[in-house]
Design a protein around this motif. Structure first.
Motif, PDB file in Angstrom:
ATOM      1  N   ILE A 105      10.517  51.610  48.583  1.00 37.79           N
ATOM      2  CA  ILE A 105       9.923  50.452  47.916  1.00 37.79           C
ATOM      3  C   ILE A 105       9.087  50.900  46.719  1.00 37.79           C
ATOM      4  O   ILE A 105       9.067  50.239  45.685  1.00 37.79           O
ATOM      5  N   VAL A 106       8.426  52.024  46.832  1.00 42.87           N
ATOM      6  CA  VAL A 106       7.613  52.538  45.721  1.00 42.87           C
ATOM      7  C   VAL A 106       8.513  53.079  44.628  1.00 42.87           C
ATOM      8  O   VAL A 106       8.307  52.816  43.444  1.00 42.87           O
ATOM      9  N   ARG A 107       9.539  53.818  45.006  1.00 42.94           N
ATOM     10  CA  ARG A 107      10.438  54.410  44.006  1.00 42.94           C
ATOM     11  C   ARG A 107      11.285  53.360  43.296  1.00 42.94           C
ATOM     12  O   ARG A 107      11.513  53.439  42.097  1.00 42.94           O
ATOM     13  N   GLN A 108      11.772  52.369  44.032  1.00 38.68           N
ATOM     14  CA  GLN A 108      12.733  51.429  43.460  1.00 38.68           C
ATOM     15  C   GLN A 108      12.120  50.138  42.956  1.00 38.68           C
ATOM     16  O   GLN A 108      12.740  49.450  42.146  1.00 38.68           O
ATOM     17  N   ALA A 109      10.933  49.801  43.416  1.00 39.22           N
ATOM     18  CA  ALA A 109      10.309  48.551  42.967  1.00 39.22           C
ATOM     19  C   ALA A 109       8.970  48.838  42.305  1.00 39.22           C
ATOM     20  O   ALA A 109       8.062  48.038  42.349  1.00 39.22           O
ATOM     21  N   ARG A 110       8.873  49.982  41.690  1.00 39.03           N
ATOM     22  CA  ARG A 110       7.621  50.403  41.051  1.00 39.03           C
ATOM     23  C   ARG A 110       7.173  49.408  39.981  1.00 39.03           C
ATOM     24  O   ARG A 110       5.999  49.295  39.685  1.00 39.03           O
ATOM     25  N   HIS A 111       8.111  48.641  39.419  1.00 41.18           N
ATOM     26  CA  HIS A 111       7.749  47.649  38.398  1.00 41.18           C
ATOM     27  C   HIS A 111       6.773  46.612  38.954  1.00 41.18           C
ATOM     28  O   HIS A 111       6.027  45.999  38.198  1.00 41.18           O
ATOM     29  N   LEU A 112       6.758  46.416  40.283  1.00 43.61           N
ATOM     30  CA  LEU A 112       5.820  45.468  40.889  1.00 43.61           C
ATOM     31  C   LEU A 112       4.381  45.980  40.815  1.00 43.61           C
ATOM     32  O   LEU A 112       3.442  45.203  40.951  1.00 43.61           O
ATOM     33  N   ALA A 113       4.227  47.274  40.607  1.00 45.53           N
ATOM     34  CA  ALA A 113       2.904  47.871  40.457  1.00 45.53           C
ATOM     35  C   ALA A 113       2.794  48.521  39.077  1.00 45.53           C
ATOM     36  O   ALA A 113       2.133  49.533  38.901  1.00 45.53           O
ATOM     37  N   ALA A 114       3.467  47.925  38.097  1.00 45.31           N
ATOM     38  CA  ALA A 114       3.497  48.500  36.741  1.00 45.31           C
ATOM     39  C   ALA A 114       2.083  48.731  36.221  1.00 45.31           C
ATOM     40  O   ALA A 114       1.216  47.874  36.343  1.00 45.31           O
TER      41      ALA A 114
END
Length: 166
Positions: A105-114
């Motif tokens: 989730i951190v590697r692939q959806a990092r844009h959510l914590a841009a």
């Protein structure tokens, strides 16, 4: 107290903006609780947290290994994704950073914590793990789900403590 997953039970209302919306949500929640035969001790109202990457941070005491720490996909994704890392508590910041780096989730959806600093999330995990390591109970589960991680920092949105054996 009988409902441990309020969202799954339909006992959660979010993004309420007016007193009328709050009153309507209160009525819906009380009606839903009655349908479930669940006694509500009250209704908790808190500030709505902005968008970010949702993570689960949880601790429990294993009879063999002692206090354990779990970090993984949080919020609604906790039970949908098999994305969790478990380590013995306490962990230091480098290990917490490593745990975060192992999560899909951190590697692939990092844009959510841009724009967010991973060290801020790692610091939360480190402090949480220290708390878990000093918990006095023989059997317990302490869960913060989710924490919301964004450029504004880390916020614990919801939590749960179950003491099975003092």
């Amino acid at each position: 107290p009988a409902v441990t997953h309020r969202a799954a039970a339909g006992l959660l209302a979010v993004d309420l903006r007016t007193p009328e919306e709050v009153l309507g949500a209160y009525r819906r929640l009380m009606g839903r609780a009655a349908e479930l035969n669940a006694v509500l001790d009250g209704i908790y109202v808190q500030h709505m947290v902005g968008p970010g990457l949702e993570l689960l941070v949880s601790a429990f005491r294993d009879p063999l290994f002692g206090a354990m720490l779990a970090c993984g996909a949080g919020g609604n994704l906790t039970e949908l994704l098999d994305d969790v890392v478990v380590k013995r508590s306490p962990v230091d910041e480098p290990l917490a950073l490593d745990m975060l780096g192992r999560l899909r989730i951190v590697r692939q959806a990092r844009h959510l914590a841009a724009g967010s600093d991973p060290r801020v999330a790692a610091e939360f995990i480190t402090r949480f793990s220290r708390l878990a390591a000093t918990a006095p109970w023989q059997r317990f589960v302490l869960e913060v789900n989710p924490i919301r991680w964004s450029r504004d920092g880390v916020v614990a949105v919801d939590s749960l403590l179950i003491v099975e054996q003092p």
